[in-house]
Design a protein around this motif. Structure first.
Motif, PDB file in Angstrom:
ATOM      1  N   TRP A 282      -3.202  -5.443  -5.759  1.00  0.00           N
ATOM      2  CA  TRP A 282      -2.526  -6.185  -4.705  1.00  0.00           C
ATOM      3  C   TRP A 282      -2.725  -7.680  -4.902  1.00  0.00           C
ATOM      4  O   TRP A 282      -3.712  -8.130  -5.465  1.00  0.00           O
ATOM      5  CB  TRP A 282      -3.048  -5.725  -3.346  1.00  0.00           C
ATOM      6  CG  TRP A 282      -2.768  -4.275  -3.132  1.00  0.00           C
ATOM      7  CD1 TRP A 282      -1.586  -3.706  -2.802  1.00  0.00           C
ATOM      8  CD2 TRP A 282      -3.696  -3.187  -3.294  1.00  0.00           C
ATOM      9  NE1 TRP A 282      -1.704  -2.346  -2.743  1.00  0.00           N
ATOM     10  CE2 TRP A 282      -2.981  -2.002  -3.036  1.00  0.00           C
ATOM     11  CE3 TRP A 282      -5.049  -3.106  -3.640  1.00  0.00           C
ATOM     12  CZ2 TRP A 282      -3.576  -0.751  -3.094  1.00  0.00           C
ATOM     13  CZ3 TRP A 282      -5.633  -1.879  -3.689  1.00  0.00           C
ATOM     14  CH2 TRP A 282      -4.891  -0.720  -3.430  1.00  0.00           C
TER      15      TRP A 282
ATOM     16  N   ALA B  16      -7.973   0.781  -0.671  1.00  0.00           N
ATOM     17  CA  ALA B  16      -7.832  -0.629  -0.303  1.00  0.00           C
ATOM     18  C   ALA B  16      -8.706  -0.917   0.915  1.00  0.00           C
ATOM     19  O   ALA B  16      -8.942  -0.042   1.748  1.00  0.00           O
ATOM     20  CB  ALA B  16      -6.378  -0.945   0.018  1.00  0.00           C
TER      21      ALA B  16
ATOM     22  N   ALA C 227       0.601   2.514  -3.441  1.00  0.00           N
ATOM     23  CA  ALA C 227      -0.732   2.578  -4.044  1.00  0.00           C
ATOM     24  C   ALA C 227      -1.152   4.031  -4.253  1.00  0.00           C
ATOM     25  O   ALA C 227      -0.838   4.906  -3.468  1.00  0.00           O
ATOM     26  CB  ALA C 227      -1.749   1.872  -3.156  1.00  0.00           C
TER      27      ALA C 227
ATOM     28  N   LEU D 193       0.814  -1.212   0.000  1.00  0.00           N
ATOM     29  CA  LEU D 193       0.000   0.000   0.000  1.00  0.00           C
ATOM     30  C   LEU D 193       0.845   1.258   0.000  1.00  0.00           C
ATOM     31  O   LEU D 193       0.332   2.349  -0.248  1.00  0.00           O
ATOM     32  CB  LEU D 193      -0.931   0.002   1.219  1.00  0.00           C
ATOM     33  CG  LEU D 193      -1.972  -1.121   1.256  1.00  0.00           C
ATOM     34  CD1 LEU D 193      -2.838  -0.996   2.502  1.00  0.00           C
ATOM     35  CD2 LEU D 193      -2.834  -1.099   0.014  1.00  0.00           C
TER      36      LEU D 193
ATOM     37  N   LYS E 178      -5.627   6.860   6.198  1.00  0.00           N
ATOM     38  CA  LYS E 178      -6.125   5.517   6.486  1.00  0.00           C
ATOM     39  C   LYS E 178      -7.136   5.612   7.618  1.00  0.00           C
ATOM     40  O   LYS E 178      -7.028   6.467   8.494  1.00  0.00           O
ATOM     41  CB  LYS E 178      -4.974   4.563   6.830  1.00  0.00           C
ATOM     42  CG  LYS E 178      -3.966   5.101   7.828  1.00  0.00           C
ATOM     43  CD  LYS E 178      -2.755   4.180   7.951  1.00  0.00           C
ATOM     44  CE  LYS E 178      -1.757   4.730   8.973  1.00  0.00           C
ATOM     45  NZ  LYS E 178      -0.569   3.861   9.145  1.00  0.00           N
TER      46      LYS E 178
ATOM     47  N   THR F 197       0.715   0.112   7.647  1.00  0.00           N
ATOM     48  CA  THR F 197       0.562   0.721   6.320  1.00  0.00           C
ATOM     49  C   THR F 197       1.323   2.039   6.252  1.00  0.00           C
ATOM     50  O   THR F 197       1.076   2.946   7.055  1.00  0.00           O
ATOM     51  CB  THR F 197      -0.930   0.951   6.008  1.00  0.00           C
ATOM     52  OG1 THR F 197      -1.591  -0.311   5.949  1.00  0.00           O
ATOM     53  CG2 THR F 197      -1.104   1.667   4.676  1.00  0.00           C
TER      54      THR F 197
ATOM     55  N   ARG G  70      -6.000   5.748   1.648  1.00  0.00           N
ATOM     56  CA  ARG G  70      -5.265   4.626   1.083  1.00  0.00           C
ATOM     57  C   ARG G  70      -5.825   3.299   1.579  1.00  0.00           C
ATOM     58  O   ARG G  70      -5.799   2.302   0.856  1.00  0.00           O
ATOM     59  CB  ARG G  70      -3.785   4.748   1.449  1.00  0.00           C
ATOM     60  CG  ARG G  70      -2.886   3.809   0.696  1.00  0.00           C
ATOM     61  CD  ARG G  70      -1.486   4.383   0.594  1.00  0.00           C
ATOM     62  NE  ARG G  70      -1.486   5.630  -0.165  1.00  0.00           N
ATOM     63  CZ  ARG G  70      -0.419   6.399  -0.325  1.00  0.00           C
ATOM     64  NH1 ARG G  70       0.722   6.064   0.225  1.00  0.00           N
ATOM     65  NH2 ARG G  70      -0.502   7.502  -1.035  1.00  0.00           N
ATOM     66  N   LEU G  71      -6.351   3.285   2.813  1.00  0.00           N
ATOM     67  CA  LEU G  71      -6.824   2.044   3.426  1.00  0.00           C
ATOM     68  C   LEU G  71      -8.023   2.328   4.308  1.00  0.00           C
ATOM     69  O   LEU G  71      -8.041   3.312   5.053  1.00  0.00           O
ATOM     70  CB  LEU G  71      -5.698   1.413   4.261  1.00  0.00           C
ATOM     71  CG  LEU G  71      -6.056   0.202   5.127  1.00  0.00           C
ATOM     72  CD1 LEU G  71      -6.364  -1.008   4.254  1.00  0.00           C
ATOM     73  CD2 LEU G  71      -4.917  -0.128   6.095  1.00  0.00           C
TER      74      LEU G  71
END
Length: 360
Positions: free
Chosen positions: A83, A185, A73, A70, A126, A119, A154-155
Motif C-alpha cells: 500500500w 494490514a 489485498a 485493501l 477485519k 474496507t 485483511r485489516l
C-alpha cells in the motif's frame, strides 16, 4: 443499610454484576472485535473536517484510498500488495499500515472506525479493538492461537495503542510483526508516553520508536486540530443517595444493582476480556457506596470496565463519592494517569446520561 422498595409498582428485581461469571468462547471474543455501538454508524462521509485544518481533509482522502486498496489485498500473505506504492511490483516493501497522529478531539477514532467500515471485506476478515482488548485477547487465547486466529484477516485496527507499559508494548509489537508477515494490514492510534512534552498531542515519534522493528510498516498520518491538552477533568455530577440509586434500579428494566466495593472484588475474579460479556443486556448500572479505588491493579480493572460500559453507552447511576474522586493523587500523577483520566471522563459522561433514571 439500603431499604429495598416494596411498592406494587416495582417492575423487577435488579440484576447483579457480581452474580455474573461469563464464559466467553474464543470465536465470540474475535467476532466482537468490531467498532463499538458509539462508532457503529460513523463513516468518512460523516466526518466533518475543520476548514482551517487541511490535514483533516487529506486524512479522509488517504484513508479512503487505503481502504479501497485493501479490497485486492491477499489476506494470507503470498501475493501481498504494498500500500501507498503506485508500482507495487517494482517498488521496495513500503508501509503496510497507517498511524493516525493527532491530539484529543480531532476525530481519530471516528476515522479509524470509518476505515474499518469502508474496507471492502466481510466483517469476519477485519478486526477493530483497543490496545487493551488486544492484549486481553492474547491473555485469553494465548499468543500462538491469537496469531493463528488473526492471520487470515485483511485489516486490524488498534485504537489507543498504549505506550506506557513496556511489557505489553513488546508483546503487541511481536504479535503485529507476525501478522504483517501473514499479510494483515494495520491501522492504529495511540496515546503518548507519560511525562512527554506536549503530552496528548503528536505521538508519532514515540509510537514509531516504541514499536521498534515495526516502524517501517507504518505511515504516520498527521491530523491537526484544536489542542485540548490543557483541559481539566470534567466536573462529575453530584452522587445520589443509596435510597435513590436503589429505587431507580428497581424501577428500571434490565438495570443492575451492586455495592461498589463488592464489584471491585468481583472484577478480580473475571478476566478483563470478559468484561464486555459481563454487561450483556444491561440498560443501566447502579452502584452504591462508591469510594476511592484501593490499589493500582484494581484501578486498571475498573478502567477496562469503564471502557466497555462507555462503548455500549450504558448509563451509570451511583451513590458515595463522585467519579472524579476515584483515583488517588499518586495514581493520577503516575505512569497510568492517562488511563485514569479517560475512565473519569467516561464514567462522568455515563453518570450524566443516568440522570433520567432518577424520578424528579
Amino acid at each position: 443499610m439500603v431499604t429495598v422498595p416494596t411498592s406494587p409498582i416495582t417492575e423487577a428485581v435488579p440484576l447483579s454484576l457480581c452474580a455474573r461469571e461469563p464464559h466467553v468462547p474464543a470465536d465470540r471474543l474475535v467476532a466482537e472485535m468490531v467498532p463499538p455501538p458509539r462508532f457503529d454508524s460513523v463513516r468518512f462521509e460523516t466526518y466533518v473536517p475543520d476548514p482551517n485544518q487541511p490535514s483533516q481533509t487529506e486524512a479522509v482522502k488517504v484513508l479512503g484510498d487505503f481502504a479501497a486498496g485493501l479490497g485486492t489485498a491477499h489476506p494470507a500473505g503470498g501475493n501481498k500488495r504494498r500500500w501507498f506504492a503506485r508500482k507495487a511490483a517494482a517498488a521496495p516493501a513500503g508501509p503496510r499500515g497507517v498511524y493516525l497522529d493527532g491530539g484529543y478531539g480531532v476525530g481519530k477514532t471516528h476515522l479509524l472506525a470509518s476505515l474499518w467500515h469502508a474496507t471492502p471485506a466481510e466483517p469476519s476478515l477485519k478486526a477493530f479493538g483497543t490496545f487493551v482488548e488486544l492484549t486481553n485477547l492474547v491473555g485469553a487465547l494465548g499468543f500462538q492461537q491469537t496469531v493463528q486466529t488473526l492471520s487470515g484477516h485483511r485489516l486490524l485496527c488498534i485504537d489507543e495503542f498504549e505506550l506506557d507499559d513496556p511489557g505489553d508494548t513488546v508483546l503487541v509489537s511481536t504479535l503485529l510483526g507476525r501478522l504483517v508477515d501473514a499479510g494483515v494490514a494495520l491501522a492504529a492510534t495511540s496515546n503518548t508516553l507519560p511525562g512527554k512534552l506536549g503530552e496528548g498531542r503528536f505521538a508519532a515519534a514515540d509510537f514509531l520508536r516504541e514499536i521498534q522493528g515495526l516502524s517501517a510498516h507504518f505511515r504516520p498520518l498527521r491530523i491537526d486540530g484544536e489542542d485540548y491538552r490543557h483541559r481539566g477533568l470534567p466536573e462529575a455530577p453530584p452522587p445520589y443517595s443509596d435510597e435513590q440509586v436503589t429505587k431507580a434500579a428497581y424501577a428500571t428494566k434490565d438495570a443492575s444493582l451492586d455495592d461498589f466495593p463488592n464489584l471491585l472484588e468481583h472484577l478480580a475474579k473475571v478476566h478483563p476480556s470478559r468484561y464486555g460479556a459481563l454487561t450483556d443486556g444491561l440498560r443501566a448500572v447502579c452502584l452504591t457506596d462508591v469510594r476511592p479505588v484501593p490499589d493500582q491493579s484494581t484501578a486498571l480493572r475498573l478502567v477496562v470496565l469503564a471502557d466497555r460500559l462507555y462503548d455500549r453507552e450504558v448509563p451509570v447511576l451511583a451513590s458515595g463519592l463522585p467519579f472524579d474522586k476515584l483515583f488517588s493523587d499518586e495514581m493520577l500523577n503516575g505512569g497510568y494517569r492517562k488511563k485514569y483520566f479517560r475512565a473519569i471522563s467516561r464514567l462522568t459522561a455515563l453518570a450524566r446520561d443516568a440522570k433520567t433514571l432518577v424520578a424528579q
